[in-house]
Every structure is written in structure tokens, then in C-alpha cells.
Design a protein around this motif. Structure first.
Motif, PDB file in Angstrom:
ATOM      1  N   GLY A  94      56.322  69.007  -0.845  1.00  0.00           N
ATOM      2  CA  GLY A  94      56.814  67.637  -0.760  1.00  0.00           C
ATOM      3  C   GLY A  94      55.752  66.645  -1.190  1.00  0.00           C
ATOM      4  O   GLY A  94      54.648  67.020  -1.569  1.00  0.00           O
ATOM      5  N   SER A  98      52.684  62.280   4.031  1.00  0.00           N
ATOM      6  CA  SER A  98      53.625  62.934   4.948  1.00  0.00           C
ATOM      7  C   SER A  98      54.768  62.003   5.360  1.00  0.00           C
ATOM      8  O   SER A  98      55.901  62.462   5.557  1.00  0.00           O
ATOM      9  CB  SER A  98      52.882  63.417   6.195  1.00  0.00           C
ATOM     10  N   ALA A 101      57.148  62.004   2.600  1.00  0.00           N
ATOM     11  CA  ALA A 101      57.814  63.318   2.604  1.00  0.00           C
ATOM     12  C   ALA A 101      58.962  63.334   3.620  1.00  0.00           C
ATOM     13  O   ALA A 101      60.039  63.860   3.338  1.00  0.00           O
ATOM     14  CB  ALA A 101      56.795  64.413   2.917  1.00  0.00           C
ATOM     15  N   ARG A 102      58.742  62.723   4.777  1.00  0.00           N
ATOM     16  CA  ARG A 102      59.795  62.722   5.810  1.00  0.00           C
ATOM     17  C   ARG A 102      61.014  61.932   5.346  1.00  0.00           C
ATOM     18  O   ARG A 102      62.138  62.245   5.732  1.00  0.00           O
ATOM     19  CB  ARG A 102      59.241  62.171   7.135  1.00  0.00           C
ATOM     20  N   LYS A 103      60.790  60.930   4.489  1.00  0.00           N
ATOM     21  CA  LYS A 103      61.926  60.160   3.958  1.00  0.00           C
ATOM     22  C   LYS A 103      62.606  60.875   2.805  1.00  0.00           C
ATOM     23  O   LYS A 103      63.823  60.950   2.720  1.00  0.00           O
ATOM     24  CB  LYS A 103      61.449  58.785   3.471  1.00  0.00           C
ATOM     25  N   ASN A 105      61.988  64.152   1.432  1.00  0.00           N
ATOM     26  CA  ASN A 105      62.213  65.599   1.442  1.00  0.00           C
ATOM     27  C   ASN A 105      61.942  66.135   2.847  1.00  0.00           C
ATOM     28  O   ASN A 105      60.923  66.766   3.102  1.00  0.00           O
ATOM     29  CB  ASN A 105      61.300  66.262   0.391  1.00  0.00           C
ATOM     30  N   PRO A 106      62.891  65.845   3.786  1.00  0.00           N
ATOM     31  CA  PRO A 106      62.667  66.108   5.214  1.00  0.00           C
ATOM     32  C   PRO A 106      62.456  67.578   5.574  1.00  0.00           C
ATOM     33  O   PRO A 106      61.944  67.865   6.656  1.00  0.00           O
ATOM     34  CB  PRO A 106      63.931  65.571   5.894  1.00  0.00           C
ATOM     35  N   SER A 108      60.598  69.585   3.723  1.00  0.00           N
ATOM     36  CA  SER A 108      59.353  70.038   3.093  1.00  0.00           C
ATOM     37  C   SER A 108      58.266  70.296   4.142  1.00  0.00           C
ATOM     38  O   SER A 108      58.358  69.832   5.289  1.00  0.00           O
ATOM     39  CB  SER A 108      58.868  68.997   2.078  1.00  0.00           C
ATOM     40  N   ALA A 111      56.609  67.098   5.366  1.00  0.00           N
ATOM     41  CA  ALA A 111      57.490  66.367   6.275  1.00  0.00           C
ATOM     42  C   ALA A 111      57.430  66.983   7.668  1.00  0.00           C
ATOM     43  O   ALA A 111      57.374  66.284   8.675  1.00  0.00           O
ATOM     44  CB  ALA A 111      58.917  66.385   5.745  1.00  0.00           C
ATOM     45  N   ARG A 112      57.421  68.300   7.731  1.00  0.00           N
ATOM     46  CA  ARG A 112      57.469  68.981   9.028  1.00  0.00           C
ATOM     47  C   ARG A 112      56.122  69.022   9.732  1.00  0.00           C
ATOM     48  O   ARG A 112      56.051  68.899  10.956  1.00  0.00           O
ATOM     49  CB  ARG A 112      57.924  70.432   8.840  1.00  0.00           C
ATOM     50  N   ASN A 120      47.724  66.153   5.477  1.00  0.00           N
ATOM     51  CA  ASN A 120      49.067  66.461   4.998  1.00  0.00           C
ATOM     52  C   ASN A 120      49.363  67.963   4.925  1.00  0.00           C
ATOM     53  O   ASN A 120      50.102  68.426   4.073  1.00  0.00           O
ATOM     54  CB  ASN A 120      49.318  65.761   3.655  1.00  0.00           C
TER      55      ASN A 120
END
Ligand code: RTP
Ligand code: MG
Length: 156
Positions: A94, A98, A101-103, A105-106, A108, A111-112, A120
Motif C-alpha cells: 500500500g 500508513s 493506506a488506511r483510506k 487500500n484498507p 494493505s 493500512a493494517r 510504516n
């Protein structure tokens, strides 16, 4: 992209210090993605090694932070192999930040498991040429011409 036309590639992945405690979940995601882990090791980089690894970022404002972060604890470096692996691993990571990424490609890895735009979770080579250089850094070729034999003597 059509997986049948993708070339078999190698790339270098690295779990950064903030995510080493999530190693099990991250390796599970790689397994589920179908990419193969063909080499792996844990080691704690010193500042000179980190500077060599991140030489492409010389002169960038975030380099000092990045070196402090990446030397703050052990990392887990691994070789991934498969069709289109350079791009597929970057996709699984992602965006760099981070929060982005959460927005965007949640599901990824960043994101996690990432915290912000520096911490990151994981690294991925950004092309076939950098993958070759970064794989040689962590997994030097064995043989009479082997370089850096003193490197990672303290690795497990
Ligand atoms: P990586 O190399 O770790 O796979 O990440 P990347 O290509 O997505 O990002 P890159 O631009 O190569 O940056 C390398 C690492 O430096 C940290 N960074 N901090 N503005 C900042 O605070 C900043 N920008 C980048 C991140 O740890 C990034 O992964
Ligand atoms: Mg990069």
C-alpha cells in the motif's frame, strides 16, 4: 495485468522494527498472496549499514529519522519470488503513509500494521534494479568474490 504474461521476478521485502511483533500475520498475508519466500533472516542493522541500504535517500529531509527508526530494533529481511513480484509486493504494502493506506487500500499491510508515514511496517524494493542491489545487501552471493564478509556477523 495478465499474470500469464508476467515475468518471474525476485524482490527484497523487509519487516521494519515497529512491525516485527506482527511478523506472523505479515508472513500469513504473503503466503495467501501466492508469493514465495525463498530466503529470510532477522538482523539488527547498525547506522553505517542502514545508510548503505538507504543510499538512494541521501540528501532527503527524512533520512536522519529513517536511519534512527530502522536501527531502533531488529528487522526481518526476505527474498520473494514469483511472477510480477516487485509490483505485487508494493501493491500488498500500500501507499508509503500508513494514514493514506488506511483510506486508499484498507486491506494493505501498511493500512493494517503501519503507524504513520515513517513507521510504516514494511519495505519493498521499488524496481528490478533496486531489488538486485538490496538482495545482494542482505544476502550476499557466496563464493570467492563474496563481499562484505564481516557484515551481519551478529545476525541470527
Ligand atoms: P520503502 O522504500 O520503505 O518500501 O517505502 P516507499 O518506497 O513507499 O517510500 P520511500 O519514498 O522510498 O521512503 C523510504 C522510507 O522512508 C520513510 N519516510 N519517511 N516524510 C517522511 O517522514 C518520510 N517519507 C518517507 C518511510 O519509512 C519510507 O518507507
Ligand atoms: Mg522506497
Amino acid at each position: 495485468r495478465n499474470r500469464l504474461t508476467m515475468k518471474k521476478e525476485k524482490t527484497l521485502g523487509m519487516i521494519k522494527p515497529d512491525a516485527v511483533s506482527k511478523m506472523g500475520s505479515i508472513l500469513d498475508l504473503i503466503y495467501l498472496s501466492g508469493m514465495k519466500i525463498t530466503k529470510l533472516k532477522m538482523c539488527h542493522l547498525n547506522r553505517n549499514e542502514a545508510f548503505e541500504f538507504y543510499q538512494e535517500h541521501q540528501g532527503k529531509p527524512f533520512l536522519d529519522n529513517l536511519l534512527s527508526y530502522i536501527t531502533s530494533g531488529p528487522v526481518v529481511a526476505f527474498e520473494l519470488m514469483g511472477e510480477g513480484t516487485v509490483g505485487r509486493w508494493r501493491e500488498l504494502l500500500g501507499p508509503t503513509d500508513s494514514a493514506v493506506a488506511r483510506k486508499e487500500n484498507p486491506t494493505s499491510i501498511r493500512a493494517r500494521f503501519g503507524k504513520d508515514k515513517t513507521m510504516n511496517a514494511c519495505h519493498g524494493s521499488d524496481g528490478v534494479a533496486s531489488a538486485a542491489r538490496e538482495l545482494e545487501f542482505f544476502f550476499p552471493s557466496v563464493g570467492p568474490s563474496r563481499k562484505n564478509t564481516a557484515k551481519f556477523d551478529d545476525c541470527t
